[in-house]
Motif scaffolding. Sequence first.
Motif, PDB file in Angstrom:
ATOM      1  N   GLY A 299       0.823  -1.199   0.000  1.00 30.21           N
ATOM      2  CA  GLY A 299       0.000   0.000   0.000  1.00 30.21           C
ATOM      3  C   GLY A 299       0.855   1.245   0.000  1.00 30.21           C
ATOM      4  O   GLY A 299       2.088   1.191   0.020  1.00 30.21           O
ATOM      5  N   GLU A 300       0.202   2.378  -0.036  1.00 33.09           N
ATOM      6  CA  GLU A 300       0.895   3.663  -0.050  1.00 33.09           C
ATOM      7  C   GLU A 300       1.762   3.817   1.207  1.00 33.09           C
ATOM      8  O   GLU A 300       1.345   3.460   2.312  1.00 33.09           O
ATOM      9  N   PHE A 318       8.147   6.412  -7.316  1.00 29.48           N
ATOM     10  CA  PHE A 318       7.544   5.173  -7.828  1.00 29.48           C
ATOM     11  C   PHE A 318       8.675   4.277  -8.321  1.00 29.48           C
ATOM     12  O   PHE A 318       9.562   4.741  -9.049  1.00 29.48           O
ATOM     13  N   LYS A 319       8.646   3.016  -7.955  1.00 30.72           N
ATOM     14  CA  LYS A 319       9.620   2.080  -8.504  1.00 30.72           C
ATOM     15  C   LYS A 319       9.198   1.690  -9.929  1.00 30.72           C
ATOM     16  O   LYS A 319       8.007   1.521 -10.212  1.00 30.72           O
ATOM     17  N   THR A 320      10.193   1.543 -10.797  1.00 34.07           N
ATOM     18  CA  THR A 320       9.950   1.174 -12.186  1.00 34.07           C
ATOM     19  C   THR A 320      10.919   0.049 -12.571  1.00 34.07           C
ATOM     20  O   THR A 320      11.862  -0.236 -11.829  1.00 34.07           O
ATOM     21  N   PRO A 321      10.720  -0.587 -13.734  1.00 33.34           N
ATOM     22  CA  PRO A 321      11.599  -1.708 -14.115  1.00 33.34           C
ATOM     23  C   PRO A 321      13.028  -1.264 -14.417  1.00 33.34           C
ATOM     24  O   PRO A 321      13.333  -0.079 -14.514  1.00 33.34           O
ATOM     25  N   PHE A 372      11.081   6.522 -10.695  1.00 41.14           N
ATOM     26  CA  PHE A 372      10.589   7.795 -11.208  1.00 41.14           C
ATOM     27  C   PHE A 372      10.203   8.617  -9.992  1.00 41.14           C
ATOM     28  O   PHE A 372       9.457   8.140  -9.126  1.00 41.14           O
ATOM     29  N   SER A 373      10.707   9.851  -9.923  1.00 39.70           N
ATOM     30  CA  SER A 373      10.464  10.644  -8.724  1.00 39.70           C
ATOM     31  C   SER A 373      10.139  12.090  -9.068  1.00 39.70           C
ATOM     32  O   SER A 373      10.507  12.596 -10.133  1.00 39.70           O
ATOM     33  N   VAL A 374       9.456  12.727  -8.142  1.00 42.27           N
ATOM     34  CA  VAL A 374       9.177  14.164  -8.209  1.00 42.27           C
ATOM     35  C   VAL A 374       9.693  14.777  -6.919  1.00 42.27           C
ATOM     36  O   VAL A 374       9.451  14.238  -5.828  1.00 42.27           O
ATOM     37  N   GLN A 375      10.400  15.888  -7.040  1.00 39.38           N
ATOM     38  CA  GLN A 375      10.961  16.565  -5.875  1.00 39.38           C
ATOM     39  C   GLN A 375      10.544  18.035  -5.911  1.00 39.38           C
ATOM     40  O   GLN A 375      10.728  18.705  -6.925  1.00 39.38           O
ATOM     41  N   VAL A 474       5.581   6.100  -2.780  1.00 39.56           N
ATOM     42  CA  VAL A 474       6.226   6.400  -1.506  1.00 39.56           C
ATOM     43  C   VAL A 474       6.353   7.926  -1.432  1.00 39.56           C
ATOM     44  O   VAL A 474       6.963   8.542  -2.303  1.00 39.56           O
ATOM     45  N   THR A 475       5.749   8.494  -0.404  1.00 41.30           N
ATOM     46  CA  THR A 475       5.731   9.950  -0.237  1.00 41.30           C
ATOM     47  C   THR A 475       6.574  10.338   0.965  1.00 41.30           C
ATOM     48  O   THR A 475       6.497   9.703   2.015  1.00 41.30           O
TER      49      THR A 475
END
Length: 491
Positions: A299-300, A318-321, A372-375, A474-475
């Motif tokens: 879950g989140e 977010f995890k990605t391949p 993939f991330s946002v900051q 993941v926040t």
Amino acid sequence: MKKLLVLVAFLTAPILAAVNLNVHKEVLTNGLTVLLYPNSQAPTVSCRLFYVTGSVHEVPGKSGLAHILEHELFKGTKKVGIQDSVADEMYMRMEDMMQAYIRSAKNAGDTASVRMFKARHDSILNIHRKLFVKDELWSAYQAAGGSGLNAFTSDLMTAYIVTLPKNKIELFMWLESDRMQNAVLREFYSERDVVREERRMRYDDKPTGRYYETLNSMIYEAFPYRVPTIGWPSDIENLTREMAEEHYRKYYKPRNAILVLAGDLDTASTMALVKKYFGNIPSGDVFPPLTIRDPEQAGEKRLVVRRPDAPNLYTLVFKTPEVGDKILYPLDIVEGVLNGRSGKLYKRLVEQEKLAVSVSASNSPNKYVSEFSVQVSMRPDADPAKVEAAVWDELEKIKKEPVSAREFQKVKNHAYAALVRSLTDMENVATMLAYYEMFGDYKFFLNWADELDKVTADDVQDVAKKTFVREKSVTGMLLKEVPKEPAKSAN
């Protein structure tokens, strides 16, 4: 966060020829992988030696081992950095004996003996240091006109890098082949103290250090990317020279190494030098296959850290391949659409709603698993809930609305310009070839443009729907803690 600055390619036919670099690849019989890229634009050669040993390969109790070895391999060899190799060995045995006594006294709770043995160890080390030729390896490169001399350790590897005049390539071969076989781990315990202090300053006492370290351990539940490259404090304090020497003997060897040279070189004569200096070095051991993977996220996940010295950050991951998976190419488009001063996130959060001072999106390819991330660096008066809502709103728009032809072209143009600039920098080309060979195949780098060219607007939407899922996110929030005003006493 694990961010590799990956070159993103333009999506038209002319650029495909530009990334068709004339790379010579050869694997020696002892397992050393060699990549050579001749380019005579300048009379220099950028040299990269990657040892594929990092924190992902460290077992519990030994985290930080690869990082401290990175430091130690600048201390010299049996031939470099010392005046008397026989006395050198004797003093190191004495230091190790004192360290064994220190550990025994610590375990017994005998603080007086700990202090006594530490004093004896330091006394021996001070005498030992009189035999050193300080920084001889470093100085040899500098005297030869070397530039960009550096080393670093990551979760996957330890790298040694330098750029040399083209007529000094043989110096690189001699020094690095010697370091691969004959490194002497001098001043190990004092260097261990240096690393422990480095960790204290960069992680323990720094608000962003512990924040990202904790966030990373939430992103990865089982996979060893959760292990900090610098090591956990308790592990650093208990590392021994014996542990480090065993790791060096096994893994700092040809089978675990990638040698890349890019610049003004002749392929045939350079390969002859490689074989002369590295060809007879024993292969070394190979790490067991890394089979462990994280379970499906339940879950989140959320982390909120409040500190008086916090800079007010919002992070979404977010995890990605792993590298090679087709999903990463549409995510490059998403990164381009969101990023930059003309990107959706900057316009929304910085210009329109005045919630942030800066914002970035990162598609970070890696081996085994990517991110993939946002900051967002928030304004001091920003409401974190509004920042989070705005970020998710922009991600939802990408899932629901096709990227416009204009936005697609903007990303292509920026990618084209970045690629053209990067291919003129031999240091960058050498580094990228080494990284992607470590990921599995240097051709991933060369073929990136061709794969990105195949991405459609529908692909971007489909990948966004699969990736930007709250239950898989993941926040993190690192928020400035406002001191509470003391309660006023009643009159």
